[in-house]
Scaffold this motif. Structure first.
Motif, PDB file in Angstrom:
ATOM      1  N   SER A  67       0.821  -1.213   0.000  1.00  0.00           N
ATOM      2  CA  SER A  67       0.000   0.000   0.000  1.00  0.00           C
ATOM      3  C   SER A  67       0.857   1.267   0.000  1.00  0.00           C
ATOM      4  O   SER A  67       0.327   2.369  -0.127  1.00  0.00           O
ATOM      5  N   ILE A  68       2.182   1.120   0.139  1.00  0.00           N
ATOM      6  CA  ILE A  68       3.096   2.263   0.119  1.00  0.00           C
ATOM      7  C   ILE A  68       3.502   2.526  -1.327  1.00  0.00           C
ATOM      8  O   ILE A  68       4.218   1.727  -1.935  1.00  0.00           O
ATOM      9  N   VAL A  69       3.025   3.631  -1.896  1.00  0.00           N
ATOM     10  CA  VAL A  69       3.293   3.904  -3.306  1.00  0.00           C
ATOM     11  C   VAL A  69       4.691   4.474  -3.515  1.00  0.00           C
ATOM     12  O   VAL A  69       5.264   4.349  -4.604  1.00  0.00           O
ATOM     13  N   ALA A  70       5.255   5.117  -2.489  1.00  0.00           N
ATOM     14  CA  ALA A  70       6.609   5.660  -2.586  1.00  0.00           C
ATOM     15  C   ALA A  70       7.090   6.001  -1.181  1.00  0.00           C
ATOM     16  O   ALA A  70       6.281   6.269  -0.278  1.00  0.00           O
ATOM     17  N   GLU A  71       8.422   5.986  -0.990  1.00  0.00           N
ATOM     18  CA  GLU A  71       9.018   6.392   0.290  1.00  0.00           C
ATOM     19  C   GLU A  71      10.060   7.462   0.004  1.00  0.00           C
ATOM     20  O   GLU A  71      10.967   7.268  -0.811  1.00  0.00           O
ATOM     21  N   LEU A  72       9.923   8.611   0.667  1.00  0.00           N
ATOM     22  CA  LEU A  72      10.875   9.709   0.552  1.00  0.00           C
ATOM     23  C   LEU A  72      11.647   9.797   1.856  1.00  0.00           C
ATOM     24  O   LEU A  72      11.050   9.859   2.939  1.00  0.00           O
ATOM     25  N   ASN A  73      12.960   9.798   1.769  1.00  0.00           N
ATOM     26  CA  ASN A  73      13.806   9.786   2.958  1.00  0.00           C
ATOM     27  C   ASN A  73      14.639  11.062   3.004  1.00  0.00           C
ATOM     28  O   ASN A  73      15.270  11.441   2.017  1.00  0.00           O
ATOM     29  N   LEU A  74      14.648  11.728   4.161  1.00  0.00           N
ATOM     30  CA  LEU A  74      15.442  12.937   4.357  1.00  0.00           C
ATOM     31  C   LEU A  74      16.525  12.643   5.395  1.00  0.00           C
ATOM     32  O   LEU A  74      16.214  12.293   6.535  1.00  0.00           O
ATOM     33  N   ASP A  75      17.767  12.786   4.998  1.00  0.00           N
ATOM     34  CA  ASP A  75      18.884  12.527   5.905  1.00  0.00           C
ATOM     35  C   ASP A  75      20.000  13.521   5.589  1.00  0.00           C
ATOM     36  O   ASP A  75      20.604  13.459   4.528  1.00  0.00           O
ATOM     37  N   MET A  76      20.235  14.457   6.493  1.00  0.00           N
ATOM     38  CA  MET A  76      21.217  15.529   6.312  1.00  0.00           C
ATOM     39  C   MET A  76      20.767  16.458   5.177  1.00  0.00           C
ATOM     40  O   MET A  76      21.226  16.363   4.053  1.00  0.00           O
ATOM     41  N   VAL A  77      19.862  17.375   5.497  1.00  0.00           N
ATOM     42  CA  VAL A  77      19.302  18.276   4.487  1.00  0.00           C
ATOM     43  C   VAL A  77      19.467  19.743   4.874  1.00  0.00           C
ATOM     44  O   VAL A  77      18.771  20.607   4.346  1.00  0.00           O
ATOM     45  N   GLY A  78      20.425  20.032   5.761  1.00  0.00           N
ATOM     46  CA  GLY A  78      20.580  21.399   6.241  1.00  0.00           C
ATOM     47  C   GLY A  78      21.902  22.059   5.908  1.00  0.00           C
ATOM     48  O   GLY A  78      22.227  23.110   6.475  1.00  0.00           O
ATOM     49  N   ARG A  79      22.670  21.482   5.000  1.00  0.00           N
ATOM     50  CA  ARG A  79      23.976  22.074   4.679  1.00  0.00           C
ATOM     51  C   ARG A  79      24.129  22.152   3.150  1.00  0.00           C
ATOM     52  O   ARG A  79      23.287  22.697   2.474  1.00  0.00           O
ATOM     53  N   GLY A  80      25.244  21.636   2.603  1.00  0.00           N
ATOM     54  CA  GLY A  80      25.429  21.608   1.158  1.00  0.00           C
ATOM     55  C   GLY A  80      25.894  22.906   0.552  1.00  0.00           C
ATOM     56  O   GLY A  80      25.688  23.139  -0.641  1.00  0.00           O
ATOM     57  N   GLY A  81      26.520  23.789   1.357  1.00  0.00           N
ATOM     58  CA  GLY A  81      26.984  25.060   0.839  1.00  0.00           C
ATOM     59  C   GLY A  81      28.359  24.968   0.200  1.00  0.00           C
ATOM     60  O   GLY A  81      28.986  23.905   0.163  1.00  0.00           O
ATOM     61  N   VAL A  82      28.842  26.111  -0.272  1.00  0.00           N
ATOM     62  CA  VAL A  82      30.159  26.179  -0.917  1.00  0.00           C
ATOM     63  C   VAL A  82      31.246  25.695   0.028  1.00  0.00           C
ATOM     64  O   VAL A  82      32.198  25.017  -0.382  1.00  0.00           O
TER      65      VAL A  82
END
Length: 541
Positions: free
Chosen positions: A400-415
């Motif tokens: 019944s799960i059509v998709a799973e979105l996972n968020l892990d470390m989403v607060g950085r990624g700068g220069v």
């Protein structure tokens, strides 16, 4: 960082919670905002959480906070027996202090002379009566003996010069154990490369399942000092030839075991359509982190070293040798600041609070047709154990799960965080591996944004199999892994809320929320790959 007492200001009796960390921010806004994300993360990554190790009381505080928040928002309990919790056990296996390794008349002791790592799930294989054979160099299969020559022996491996602690662990986990799985033990002459704090760790953890047999599927892996390596072989490892035989040690390696309860937090926003509400868009993050360092570290020195090493790796990929930091210049700015808590603000405090913000926004706006399943997985840092438990013991039908979105470390990624980073940098990994339709929808949502992200889909840091979405992907469920990538504070005591880019975190959270709403209002069922609990082909693809 200093510990401090936290006043209990909120009681949620229906959750079975006797205490909660600090006041729950009841005045958060329905909209996703930098201010709310900052406020939530200042609580979730606070020192009072003790680094949120899945086996310490700080993680219990963290999951109580999460459960109290989703209850306040009005999400439905998705856990066991009408609660927000799915409970499982973590098996903490610790080498008994009476354990000994004996070579001739020399008695060797844990931490000082050797370290058993990792413990595996079964009893340690017996080393007694197994002759030592020199197996070659770690990581260089061209120098190593065959698997047949290793059978029922203690395989001693040397290490190349300047081996870092990270490479020691990587080679133990990913290389030697699998090559020599019929050996009695694999001994690696690498203990001298580990700092005292890592030498002293004498335990290993894994998910406990009373229905699962614990078999000896791997050899006992032992890190030994160079002195011990010479005792085992009867000569120095320098210049030794692969296949050379050594001593026959005796051993008494005993493991004590303690079970610790751990909890996934599970909540549901029920869909508005009578038919579609039985389908779920799953949204996940992991609530745990690394806990507390065995000895205090100096915060500014650790961060300066990590930043300088990152810059050197960008300039000279693969470079070895010491990294030099001018500590005197730091001391002129401020005195030393001892720090012992792995706060895990980005990893994965950022993903955890992003889920709360998405939940609050969805609750306060028009409900989508499909239901949204929120899962904060425990024990990700111990090997994806919480997500593995959830998918092995699902609380909703997996199909019944059509998709799973996972968020892990989403607060950085700068220069300053990674090569190629910037305000628009965002990795979305795996969206096309299980279903091209999922990847297409994510691209369409991004393209319609006021300021689209520069999506990176190539998995530049090989993370597809290293976070909780993998537990769903192995069952064929379409997944997408959202991350802003690694940085100098990754798995350091310096991963703190003050270094998170809240403008970036708000943009990522809004983007994922838009993707969730699009998926939950869609009538499409994505065509996934064949299902199966041990399907692993995509880890190499």
């Amino acid at each position: 960082m200093a510990f401090r007492c936290i006043a209990v200001l909120v009681s949620v009796a229906s959750l079975g919670c006797s205490s909660l960390p600090r006041a729950i921010p009841a005045d958060t806004k329905p909209a996703i905002t930098e201010a709310d994300l900052s406020r939530r993360l200042s609580i979730f990554a606070d020192d009072s959480m003790l680094g949120r190790s899945a086996t310490n009381s700080g993680h219990e505080r963290a999951v109580r906070y999460l459960a109290a928040e989703v209850a306040r928002m009005g999400l439905e309990p998705g856990g066991e027996n009408g609660t927000y919790s799915q409970t499982f056990s973590i098996r903490d296996r610790r080498l008994n202090s009476a354990s000994r390794l004996i070579v001739d008349d020399t008695v060797l002791r844990p931490a000082t002379d050797f370290k058993v790592f990792p413990f595996g799930r079964g009893e340690l294989r017996s080393v007694a009566g197994a002759q030592v054979v020199f197996g070659g160099i770690v990581g260089d299969t061209s120098t190593q003996i065959s698997a047949q020559e290793a059978t029922n022996r203690v395989v001693l491996l040397d290490v190349p010069p300047n081996m870092t602690p990270e490479r020691v662990y990587a080679n133990v986990i990913y290389g030697s154990e699998s090559r020599f799985r019929d050996a009695a033990a694999v001994a690696i002459a690498s203990l001298d490369y580990l700092p005292p704090s890592q030498r002293a760790i004498t335990s290993n953890v894994g998910v406990a399942d009373s229905t699962e047999a614990l078999a000896n599927t791997h050899p006992t892996t032992i890190l030994v000092s160079r002195r011990v390596a010479q005792l085992l072989l009867g000569r120095s490892t320098e210049g030794a030839r692969a296949g050379m035989l050594g001593r026959t040690p005796n051993a008494s390696l005993q493991v004590d075991e303690v079970l610790h309860p751990a909890r996934n937090v599970v909540a549901i926003l029920s869909g508005s359509d009578p038919v579609s509400r039985h389908q779920y868009v799953a949204l996940g993050a992991h609530s745990d982190h690394l806990g507390i360092s065995l000895r205090p570290l100096e915060h500014d020195s650790v961060r300066a070293y990590s930043l300088e090493r990152m810059r050197r790796d960008q300039r000279q990929p693969g470079a070895d040798g010491p990294v030099i930091v001018n500590v005197d210049s730091l001391r002129r700015l401020r005195p030393p600041r001892p720090d012992s808590i792995f706060n895990g603000a980005d990893d994965d405090g950022s993903g955890s609070v992003a889920l709360l913000e998405i939940a609050e926004q969805l609750v306060q706006t028009a409900r989508p047709k499909r239901s949204v399943l929120f899962v904060w997985h425990a024990a990700e840092e111990m090997g994806l154990e919480g997500s593995g438990w959830f998918t092995d013991h699902p609380l909703v039908p997996l199909d019944s799960i059509v998709a799973e979105l996972n968020l892990d470390m989403v607060g950085r990624g700068g220069v300053g965080d990674l090569a190629g980073g910037g305000p628009d940098y965002l990795e979305v990994i795996g969206a096309n591996r299980r279903s091209t339709e999922l990847g297409r929808i994510i691209d369409e949502v991004n393209a319609s944004s006021q300021r689209p992200f520069a999506l990176v889909k190539s998995d530049p840091h090989s993370v597809f199999c290293r976070s909780d979405h993998w537990s769903y992907a192995r069952f064929g469920i379409p997944v997408a892994f959202f991350t802003t990538g690694p940085h100098a504070d990754y798995h350091r005591v310096t991963d703190e809320a003050q270094y998170v880019n809240y403008t970036k975190l708000e943009r990522v959270t809004r983007f994922v929320s838009d993707v969730v709403r699009r998926l939950a209002n869609s009538s499409e069922r994505f065509e996934p790959a064949p299902r199966g609990p041990r399907f692993a082909a995509f880890c190499s693809g």
